[in-house]
Design an enzyme around this catalytic site. Structure first.
Site, PDB file in Angstrom:
ATOM      1  CB  CYS A  88      -0.874  -0.024   1.256  1.00  0.00           C
ATOM      2  SG  CYS A  88      -1.856   1.468   1.497  1.00  0.00           S
ATOM      3  CB  CYS A 203      -3.037   3.611  -5.485  1.00  0.00           C
ATOM      4  SG  CYS A 203      -4.367   2.797  -4.571  1.00  0.00           S
TER       5      CYS A 203
HETATM    6  N1  DGL Z   1      -3.990   0.482  -1.955  1.00  0.00           N
HETATM    7  C1  DGL Z   1      -3.599   1.663  -1.272  1.00  0.00           C
HETATM    8  C2  DGL Z   1      -2.348   2.269  -1.883  1.00  0.00           C
HETATM    9  O1  DGL Z   1      -1.555   1.593  -2.513  1.00  0.00           O
HETATM   10  C3  DGL Z   1      -4.566   2.768  -0.984  1.00  0.00           C
HETATM   11  C4  DGL Z   1      -6.028   2.636  -1.030  1.00  0.00           C
HETATM   12  C5  DGL Z   1      -6.702   3.475   0.038  1.00  0.00           C
HETATM   13  O2  DGL Z   1      -6.861   2.936   1.138  1.00  0.00           O
HETATM   14  O3  DGL Z   1      -7.023   4.655  -0.198  1.00  0.00           O
HETATM   15  O4  DGL Z   1      -2.092   3.430  -1.729  1.00  0.00           O
END
Ligand code: DGL
Length: 275
Positions: A88, A203
């Site tokens: 993330c 993301c």
């Molecule tokens: N998947 C997460 C990232 O790579 C973010 C998604 C979220 O919780 O806003 O930043």
């Protein structure tokens, strides 16, 4: 945390046998798990989604930092992972240093915007970074640009809806093209006869939407997904798997809400994750 309490058994054994935790706020980290499994089919993975805190993109930094460090204290105590992957960007750009300090015996691999490879690859010098509003705000992200892409024109695009749209898309819900287009349009810049040629998917949710992005993009660009590079980094940190005959534990998914919905449970089953 009571939502983890049901997983009382731990997996302490030879370090090769110990699990690898892949962590995200939702289902985005599955795009990293997918690549990790290609390179490391024999390893034991536990997928953890802090879906009770989703989306991370809009959290205040101190509160999010504290939440994630507290959650990892619990995860490490329960599962004794040999490696943790923060799949993330929104979390990695904020808490990677804190996690390494708080848990010095556990190696952490982060997911940070692939600004360096984008700067190396671009022909036009116009690169965009598509991320959550949290990731574009981070000092960490600005530092990456300064260190590795100062010769490029880097546009940071904070998309407030895309992670949620990716979750809906993967659940099989119909998503509105107009809304997606509105979110990605700021990535496309034309300047002095040159055009953006790389968009960094910063993301981990966004690779799930890559085909939609391709279809809607005003012109073709390279959508840079770092998942494979992250998987290679993981592999480089792990001791070699000596005994291939070891019993393979069933991979597991832990959702902090304790109740992922039906569509998500089906998705997890498709990924071979017990939940
Ligand atoms: N998947 C997460 C990232 O790579 C973010 C998604 C979220 O919780 O806003 O930043």
């Amino acid at each position: 945390m009571h939502h983890l309490a049901q997983y009382t058994h731990t997996h302490v054994g030879s370090s090769q046998d110990a699990p690898i935790i892949v962590f995200d706020s939702g289902i985005g980290g599955l795009t990293v798990l997918r690549e990790a499994r290609v390179l490391m089919p024999d390893r034991h993975f536990i997928y953890v989604a802090d879906d009770a805190g989703f989306p991370y993109g809009s959290w205040e930094e101190p509160a999010l930092r504290e939440r994630i460090v507290t959650l990892f204290a619990e995860l490490i105590r329960r599962f004794h992972p040999q490696l943790c992957v923060i799949a993330c960007n929104t979390a990695s750009t904020l808490v990677l240093d804190d996690l390494r300090q708080a848990f010095p015996d556990t190696p952490f691999v982060g997911t940070v915007p692939a600004i360096k490879p984008a700067a190396e690859r671009t022909h036009s010098g116009l690169v965009s970074v598509l991320a959550t509003p949290g990731t574009v705000k981070r000092a960490y992200t600005r530092d990456l640009i300064q260190s590795f892409a100062s010769q490029c024109h880097v546009r940071l695009v904070g998309a407030d809806r895309l992670a949620t749209l990716a979750e809906a898309h993967i659940r099989g819900e119909k998503i509105d093209d107009e809304l997606v287009l509105e979110q990605i349009t700021p990535c496309f810049i034309e300047q002095d006869g040159k055009r953006t040629d790389i968009v960094v998917l910063a993301c981990t949710h966004y690779p799930f939407l890559a085909n939609v992005f391709r279809r809607l993009a005003p012109w073709p660009v390279d959508w840079l997904d770092p998942a494979e590079a992250i998987a290679r980094r993981m592999l480089s940190l792990l001791p070699e798997a000596k005994d291939k005959s070891l019993h393979h534990h069933e991979d597991l998914a832990v959702f902090t809400s304790g109740k992922p919905d039906y569509a998500i449970r089906r998705l997890l089953q498709g990924f071979g994750l017990r939940n």
